[in-house]
Design a protein around this motif. Structure first.
Motif, PDB file in Angstrom:
ATOM      1  N   CYS A   4     -29.852  18.049  -3.099  1.00 43.20           N
ATOM      2  CA  CYS A   4     -30.998  18.291  -4.913  1.00 43.20           C
ATOM      3  C   CYS A   4     -29.511  16.394  -5.592  1.00 43.20           C
ATOM      4  O   CYS A   4     -29.014  17.051  -6.470  1.00 43.20           O
ATOM      5  N   ASN A   5     -30.864  16.394  -6.575  1.00 40.15           N
ATOM      6  CA  ASN A   5     -30.533  14.513  -7.120  1.00 40.15           C
ATOM      7  C   ASN A   5     -30.340  15.814  -8.555  1.00 40.15           C
ATOM      8  O   ASN A   5     -29.335  14.745  -9.501  1.00 40.15           O
ATOM      9  N   CYS A   6     -30.917  16.120  -8.890  1.00 33.35           N
ATOM     10  CA  CYS A   6     -30.802  16.831 -10.191  1.00 33.35           C
ATOM     11  C   CYS A   6     -28.964  16.678 -10.499  1.00 33.35           C
ATOM     12  O   CYS A   6     -28.484  16.758 -11.597  1.00 33.35           O
ATOM     13  N   ASN A   7     -28.411  18.133  -9.520  1.00 34.55           N
ATOM     14  CA  ASN A   7     -26.885  18.270  -9.712  1.00 34.55           C
ATOM     15  C   ASN A   7     -26.177  18.039  -9.634  1.00 34.55           C
ATOM     16  O   ASN A   7     -24.980  18.232  -8.785  1.00 34.55           O
ATOM     17  N   GLY A   8     -26.886  17.383  -8.258  1.00 30.22           N
ATOM     18  CA  GLY A   8     -25.706  16.175  -6.675  1.00 30.22           C
ATOM     19  C   GLY A   8     -24.953  16.928  -6.108  1.00 30.22           C
ATOM     20  O   GLY A   8     -23.973  17.293  -6.027  1.00 30.22           O
ATOM     21  N   CYS A  38     -35.967  20.101 -11.304  1.00 29.86           N
ATOM     22  CA  CYS A  38     -37.803  19.157 -10.824  1.00 29.86           C
ATOM     23  C   CYS A  38     -37.648  20.555 -10.299  1.00 29.86           C
ATOM     24  O   CYS A  38     -38.438  20.622  -9.921  1.00 29.86           O
ATOM     25  N   GLY A  39     -37.073  20.985  -9.209  1.00 28.27           N
ATOM     26  CA  GLY A  39     -37.153  22.467  -8.403  1.00 28.27           C
ATOM     27  C   GLY A  39     -37.731  21.163  -6.971  1.00 28.27           C
ATOM     28  O   GLY A  39     -38.619  22.008  -6.074  1.00 28.27           O
ATOM     29  N   GLN A  40     -37.939  20.337  -6.916  1.00 28.57           N
ATOM     30  CA  GLN A  40     -37.879  19.117  -5.501  1.00 28.57           C
ATOM     31  C   GLN A  40     -36.893  19.938  -4.732  1.00 28.57           C
ATOM     32  O   GLN A  40     -37.804  19.428  -3.534  1.00 28.57           O
TER      33      GLN A  40
END
Ligand code: FES
Length: 66
Positions: A4-8, A38-40
């Motif tokens: 998860c890139n948004c949250n690291g 983003c949910g990706q």
């Protein structure tokens, strides 16, 4: 490697959350104090949960066969 890139959130953190009982992607992120942005990453986390379940079922069937 980040899942998860948004949250690291890294792969090992996903695995530790699953081992602690997280049963869906939102619970995996919540285990580390995050929520989806983003949910990706959710399909990939869901796949990790599915793979973990399959692995545990295989282990259980091997133990039962002994
Ligand atoms: S990559 Fe996980 S919420 Fe965006």
């Amino acid at each position: 490697m980040y899942v998860c890139n948004c949250n690291g959130v890294r792969q090992r953190e996903v695995e530790s959350a699953i081992a602690a009982g997280a049963a869906n992607p939102r619970q995996v992120l919540a285990h580390h104090g995050h929520q989806p942005c983003c949910g990706q990453c959710l399909p990939e986390i869901a796949a990790c949960i599915g793979a973990s379940r399959a692995c545990r079922q295989e282990e259980a069937s091997l133990v039962a066969a002994d």
